[in-house]
Structure formats: structure tokens, C-alpha cells
Design a protein around this motif. Structure first.
Motif, PDB file in Angstrom:
ATOM      1  N   VAL A  45       0.652  -0.792   0.148  1.00  0.00           N
ATOM      2  CA  VAL A  45       0.249   0.090   0.022  1.00  0.00           C
ATOM      3  C   VAL A  45       0.648   1.508   0.173  1.00  0.00           C
ATOM      4  CG1 VAL A  45      -1.896   1.331   1.429  1.00  0.00           C
ATOM      5  CG2 VAL A  45      -1.809  -1.366   0.664  1.00  0.00           C
ATOM      6  N   THR A  48       2.294   1.290  -3.848  1.00  0.00           N
ATOM      7  CA  THR A  48       1.200   1.535  -5.146  1.00  0.00           C
ATOM      8  C   THR A  48       0.185   2.441  -4.173  1.00  0.00           C
ATOM      9  OG1 THR A  48       0.251  -0.555  -4.504  1.00  0.00           O
ATOM     10  CG2 THR A  48       2.305  -0.567  -5.524  1.00  0.00           C
ATOM     11  N   GLY A  49       0.073   2.635  -3.504  1.00  0.00           N
ATOM     12  CA  GLY A  49      -0.940   3.110  -3.076  1.00  0.00           C
ATOM     13  C   GLY A  49      -2.211   2.369  -3.531  1.00  0.00           C
ATOM     14  N   GLN A  50      -2.392   1.015  -3.707  1.00  0.00           N
ATOM     15  CA  GLN A  50      -2.946   0.294  -3.942  1.00  0.00           C
ATOM     16  C   GLN A  50      -2.934  -0.612  -3.077  1.00  0.00           C
ATOM     17  OE1 GLN A  50      -5.462   0.641  -7.164  1.00  0.00           O
ATOM     18  NE2 GLN A  50      -4.372   2.407  -7.293  1.00  0.00           N
ATOM     19  N   GLY A  52      -6.174  -3.308  -3.624  1.00  0.00           N
ATOM     20  CA  GLY A  52      -6.337  -4.745  -4.303  1.00  0.00           C
ATOM     21  C   GLY A  52      -5.655  -5.415  -4.263  1.00  0.00           C
ATOM     22  N   GLN A  55      -1.704  -7.884  -7.528  1.00  0.00           N
ATOM     23  CA  GLN A  55      -0.711  -6.206  -7.766  1.00  0.00           C
ATOM     24  C   GLN A  55       1.051  -6.523  -8.767  1.00  0.00           C
ATOM     25  OE1 GLN A  55      -0.003  -2.520  -6.394  1.00  0.00           O
ATOM     26  NE2 GLN A  55      -1.794  -2.864  -4.764  1.00  0.00           N
ATOM     27  N   TRP A  62       4.955  -1.986 -12.047  1.00  0.00           N
ATOM     28  CA  TRP A  62       4.113  -2.168 -11.622  1.00  0.00           C
ATOM     29  C   TRP A  62       2.549  -2.267 -12.473  1.00  0.00           C
ATOM     30  CZ3 TRP A  62       3.654  -4.522  -6.791  1.00  0.00           C
ATOM     31  CH2 TRP A  62       4.599  -3.866  -6.123  1.00  0.00           C
ATOM     32  N   LEU A  64      -1.453  -3.458 -11.706  1.00  0.00           N
ATOM     33  CA  LEU A  64      -2.554  -3.295 -11.008  1.00  0.00           C
ATOM     34  C   LEU A  64      -4.100  -4.308 -11.935  1.00  0.00           C
ATOM     35  CD1 LEU A  64      -4.118  -2.713  -8.291  1.00  0.00           C
ATOM     36  CD2 LEU A  64      -5.207  -0.849  -9.305  1.00  0.00           C
TER      37      LEU A  64
END
Length: 76
Positions: A45, A48-50, A52, A55, A62, A64
Motif C-alpha cells: 500500500v 503503490t497506494g493500492q 487491491g 498487483q 507495477w 494492477l
């Protein structure tokens, strides 16, 4: 040699699809299960700030979700 890491969980169908796709292409990869490894989940997190999965990191780039076209593009 490509560096490929798939971040996944136990229950994610797209994670399974991504791993199967890489196996079909003969691409070796490392799997990190973020469901079992909380620290890895946190790092993911932060990186990547993600939240879900899947990944997939390929040579520092990256992807997603399940995106075979993007995978093949990065593996060239």
C-alpha cells in the motif's frame, strides 16, 4: 532475467489467473501472499497506494489487476 513478483491473497480469482498466465508463459515469479504477510501488505500500500490484488511487479514496474497484455509488454 526478469524480476517478477505477484502480490496475492488466498481468495482472489484474478490472482490465480495471473499466476496461471505467468506459468503458461514460462515466466518464473515470486509470490507474496499479503493475506498471510501483513507487513508485505503494508509495504504494498505504501509503495503503490493500492489495496487491491493482484498487483504484479515486473522489473520495478507495477501492473494492477489481471492484465496479460501489460505483462507481455513489460517482459519484452
Amino acid at each position: 532475467m526478469n524480476q517478477v513478483t505477484v502480490y496475492s491473497t488466498n481468495t482472489c480469482p484474478y490472482c490465480t489467473m495471473m499466476k496461471n498466465f505467468l506459468k503458461e508463459q514460462g515466466v518464473p515469479f515470486t509470490e507474496v501472499n499479503v493475506q498471510q504477510d501483513r507487513q508485505a501488505a503494508q509495504r504494498l500500500v505504501e509503495t503503490t497506494g493500492q489495496m487491491g490484488v493482484p498487483q504484479t511487479e515486473i522489473n520495478g514496474q507495477w501492473i494492477l489487476g489481471y492484465d496479460p497484455d501489460a505483462v507481455m509488454e513489460l517482459l519484452k
